[in-house]
Design an enzyme around this catalytic site. Structure first.
Site, PDB file in Angstrom:
ATOM      1  N   TYR A 250      38.312  22.470  33.725  1.00 54.94           N
ATOM      2  CA  TYR A 250      38.915  22.599  32.401  1.00 54.94           C
ATOM      3  C   TYR A 250      38.360  23.759  31.582  1.00 54.94           C
ATOM      4  O   TYR A 250      38.850  24.029  30.487  1.00 54.94           O
ATOM      5  CB  TYR A 250      38.786  21.283  31.635  1.00 54.94           C
ATOM      6  CG  TYR A 250      39.591  20.170  32.260  1.00 54.94           C
ATOM      7  CD1 TYR A 250      40.979  20.184  32.203  1.00 54.94           C
ATOM      8  CD2 TYR A 250      38.973  19.126  32.947  1.00 54.94           C
ATOM      9  CE1 TYR A 250      41.734  19.178  32.796  1.00 54.94           C
ATOM     10  CE2 TYR A 250      39.721  18.118  33.538  1.00 54.94           C
ATOM     11  CZ  TYR A 250      41.092  18.155  33.455  1.00 54.94           C
ATOM     12  OH  TYR A 250      41.840  17.163  34.054  1.00 54.94           O
TER      13      TYR A 250
ATOM     14  N   ASP B  65      35.780  23.069  41.403  1.00 53.19           N
ATOM     15  CA  ASP B  65      37.155  22.603  41.469  1.00 53.19           C
ATOM     16  C   ASP B  65      38.056  23.716  42.018  1.00 53.19           C
ATOM     17  O   ASP B  65      37.575  24.737  42.520  1.00 53.19           O
ATOM     18  CB  ASP B  65      37.604  22.109  40.090  1.00 53.19           C
ATOM     19  CG  ASP B  65      38.602  20.967  40.148  1.00 53.19           C
ATOM     20  OD1 ASP B  65      39.747  21.215  40.579  1.00 53.19           O
ATOM     21  OD2 ASP B  65      38.254  19.827  39.765  1.00 53.19           O
ATOM     22  N   ASP B  66      39.348  23.506  41.915  1.00 47.81           N
ATOM     23  CA  ASP B  66      40.359  24.426  42.424  1.00 47.81           C
ATOM     24  C   ASP B  66      40.083  25.864  41.973  1.00 47.81           C
ATOM     25  O   ASP B  66      39.790  26.113  40.808  1.00 47.81           O
ATOM     26  CB  ASP B  66      41.718  23.958  41.895  1.00 47.81           C
ATOM     27  CG  ASP B  66      42.887  24.743  42.424  1.00 47.81           C
ATOM     28  OD1 ASP B  66      42.718  25.514  43.380  1.00 47.81           O
ATOM     29  OD2 ASP B  66      43.988  24.566  41.856  1.00 47.81           O
TER      30      ASP B  66
ATOM     31  N   LYS C 138      35.952  15.737  45.821  1.00 45.59           N
ATOM     32  CA  LYS C 138      37.103  15.341  45.012  1.00 45.59           C
ATOM     33  C   LYS C 138      38.363  15.602  45.828  1.00 45.59           C
ATOM     34  O   LYS C 138      38.671  16.743  46.180  1.00 45.59           O
ATOM     35  CB  LYS C 138      37.147  16.113  43.695  1.00 45.59           C
ATOM     36  CG  LYS C 138      38.320  15.711  42.804  1.00 45.59           C
ATOM     37  CD  LYS C 138      38.348  16.510  41.516  1.00 45.59           C
ATOM     38  CE  LYS C 138      39.589  16.184  40.699  1.00 45.59           C
ATOM     39  NZ  LYS C 138      39.698  17.041  39.493  1.00 45.59           N
TER      40      LYS C 138
ATOM     41  N   CYS D 141      41.944  11.290  43.545  1.00 43.63           N
ATOM     42  CA  CYS D 141      42.673  11.747  42.359  1.00 43.63           C
ATOM     43  C   CYS D 141      44.117  12.016  42.766  1.00 43.63           C
ATOM     44  O   CYS D 141      44.367  12.533  43.852  1.00 43.63           O
ATOM     45  CB  CYS D 141      42.032  13.006  41.787  1.00 43.63           C
ATOM     46  SG  CYS D 141      42.746  13.528  40.202  1.00 43.63           S
TER      47      CYS D 141
ATOM     48  N   ASP E  66      45.598  13.769  34.098  1.00 41.06           N
ATOM     49  CA  ASP E  66      44.618  14.759  33.648  1.00 41.06           C
ATOM     50  C   ASP E  66      44.542  14.793  32.126  1.00 41.06           C
ATOM     51  O   ASP E  66      45.552  14.669  31.428  1.00 41.06           O
ATOM     52  CB  ASP E  66      45.015  16.152  34.118  1.00 41.06           C
ATOM     53  CG  ASP E  66      44.656  16.428  35.566  1.00 41.06           C
ATOM     54  OD1 ASP E  66      44.320  15.470  36.296  1.00 41.06           O
ATOM     55  OD2 ASP E  66      44.710  17.604  35.964  1.00 41.06           O
TER      56      ASP E  66
ATOM     57  N   ARG F 186      40.023   8.530  40.053  1.00 44.55           N
ATOM     58  CA  ARG F 186      40.674   8.869  38.794  1.00 44.55           C
ATOM     59  C   ARG F 186      41.671   7.771  38.477  1.00 44.55           C
ATOM     60  O   ARG F 186      42.517   7.434  39.318  1.00 44.55           O
ATOM     61  CB  ARG F 186      41.376  10.212  38.899  1.00 44.55           C
ATOM     62  CG  ARG F 186      42.268  10.518  37.684  1.00 44.55           C
ATOM     63  CD  ARG F 186      41.483  10.859  36.450  1.00 44.55           C
ATOM     64  NE  ARG F 186      40.874  12.143  36.683  1.00 44.55           N
ATOM     65  CZ  ARG F 186      41.551  13.300  36.664  1.00 44.55           C
ATOM     66  NH1 ARG F 186      42.839  13.332  36.410  1.00 44.55           N
ATOM     67  NH2 ARG F 186      40.916  14.422  36.897  1.00 44.55           N
TER      68      ARG F 186
ATOM     69  N   ASP G 161      42.181  15.556  45.824  1.00 45.37           N
ATOM     70  CA  ASP G 161      43.234  15.592  44.815  1.00 45.37           C
ATOM     71  C   ASP G 161      44.616  15.635  45.466  1.00 45.37           C
ATOM     72  O   ASP G 161      44.760  15.999  46.629  1.00 45.37           O
ATOM     73  CB  ASP G 161      43.025  16.832  43.940  1.00 45.37           C
ATOM     74  CG  ASP G 161      43.539  16.659  42.523  1.00 45.37           C
ATOM     75  OD1 ASP G 161      44.209  15.643  42.246  1.00 45.37           O
ATOM     76  OD2 ASP G 161      43.258  17.540  41.683  1.00 45.37           O
TER      77      ASP G 161
END
Length: 433
Positions: free
Chosen positions: A145, A176-177, A277, A320, A339, A335, A279
């Site tokens: 984020y 993350d991504d 994670k 997630c 988001d 999750r 996703d």
């Protein structure tokens, strides 16, 4: 399967509520009055990305995926649910002649409670999973984020140092991504990111745990995997459109694709990564032609088992965008909401999409799952000055027992944001909510 009527309930029109449980992490979940219009997908793509694609909901109907509960208004609760995580029917309620008629497209169990909806949901959740102790999980810091898909190894290292300097207590740093070359090509780095090994070594060298993001069952049409291994894909499965490309699905029942998946996570684990994670994993439960004739939920669960085989028994698997009931017993952290976003309202008006409102509503409605099925993840702490309604988001996080994880660039926090983040960065609660 087609829907068949399985029961009916008399109800008080002024007091009755229906609780819909969504299919996956991002699917709206909550209790609604009969006059309410529950959240529904804004378009066909969102139906795939955040709802259950094969069972769109007819107008004037309530629908839960594996769980639907009714408070008729007399203090009792009637609850219908999946018989197990392996078989998850859609369950509907419709008003007909002053009654609520219940239908389902598969076998269900029926429960009755006398002490209100919250108690009924907790009691039901206890019946769906083997009792398990959930140790306290320390807080984390996540790149997403603050840096989105443009994160670099230098960003990770800078925030590692700032977390130590400001005493935020982050024990795990989640990349993350944005580190990967393409969706599906997890071991090929994006050149602009820098060195994944350098970032991981900095984190583990500081005595912290390293985490990484993947969407293990997605294959982007731009990826090398898509070009080179079309036989590794679920035939006819369409996972939607993201990252400005169409998305295919990895067929985990294909022996070579399965070996590839295990190798990806074994390689990450060998680098020192211990938190994964996972996703967009709804994709693993999409229908389509697979190498082995396996139903979608069984294929999804096999995929998670392969990830575990590569990551190792001691690794933390963090679901997630994940089908909820089919994940029971296979993930450690989950999750439980859409988001979060810097904005209060979702851009599309659909609360399955990123927004503070959607994350708060669905996260609160699923708090009862914490320390029963897994450690809840209510999504990240973001409190920099431009975040709308940041005080309300902080209050929501403070009320949950789940995973705490900052995702602001720490240098962007003002005094209130830094102090509040520090206060919220505590280990997870070990007792069920």
């Amino acid at each position: 399967m087609s829907f068949a009527d399985i029961g009916e309930i008399m109800y008080d029109p002024g007091r009755a509520r229906v609780f819909e449980h969504g299919w996956q992490s991002w699917s709206p979940t909550g209790a609604y009055r009969l006059a309410d219009t529950p959240p529904r997908p804004a378009d066909e793509t969102i139906q795939i990305l955040a709802y259950r694609p094969e069972t769109p909901v007819p107008d004037g109907t309530f629908q839960g995926e594996g769980l639907l509960a009714v408070e008729p208004g007399d203090g009792s609760v009637e609850l219908w649910s999946a018989p197990s995580p392996l078989q998850v029917p859609s369950i509907r309620a419709r008003e007909e002649g002053g009654r609520l008629v219940i239908s389902a497209d598969g076998p269900v169990r029926h429960h009755r409670g006398e002490h209100g909806l919250d108690r009924a949901l907790r009691d039901w959740a206890d019946t769906m999973a083997e009792p398990r102790a959930f140790p306290a999980v320390p807080p984390m810091w996540c790149t997403w984020y603050g840096y989105w898909g443009k994160v670099t190894d230098a960003d990770v290292i800078e925030n590692l140092e700032l977390s130590e300097r400001h005493g935020l207590g982050a024990d795990m740093f989640l990349i993350d991504d944005g580190y990967e070359a393409e969706i599906g090509d997890w071991l090929d780095g994006r050149p602009e990111f820098g060195s994944l090994a350098r970032a991981v070594d900095a984190v583990t060298g500081a005595g912290r745990r390293a985490g990484i993001w993947t969407a293990p069952f997605l294959v982007g049409h731009r990826s090398r995997l898509f070009r080179e291994h079309p036989d590794w894909l679920v035939q006819g499965a369409y996972a939607g459109r993201m990252w400005d490309q169409e998305l295919a699905v990895l067929d985990v029942t294909h022996p070579e694709a399965a070996e590839h998946l295990v190798n990806v996570f074994r390689t990450f684990a060998a680098m020192g990564i211990s938190h994964f994670k996972l996703d967009f994993v709804y994709a693993g439960a999409l229908a389509g032609g697979r190498h082995e004739d396996l139903d979608p939920i069984a294929a999804y669960r096999r995929g998670l088992e392969l990830v575990r085989r590569g990551a190792g028994e001691q690794a933390t698997l963090h679901g997630c965008g994940a089908p909820m009931l089919p994940s029971i017993g296979l993930v450690d952290v989950m999750r439980v909401s859409p988001d979060i976003a810097p904005t209060l309202q979702p851009k599309s008006g659909d609360i399955s999409q990123p927004s503070q409102l959607g994350a708060r509503l669905t996260g609160a409605a699923r708090e009862f799952l914490h320390a029963r099925w897994w450690v809840n993840d209510p999504d990240c702490i973001i409190l920099r000055p431009e975040v709308e309604a940041r005080e309300e988001w902080a209050a929501h996080i403070a009320a949950t027992g789940g995973l705490r994880g900052s995702s602001d660039p720490i240098a962007a926090l003002d005094d209130w944001g830094l102090e509040t983040t520090r206060r919220l960065m505590v280990p997870t609660a070990t007792d069920p909510s």
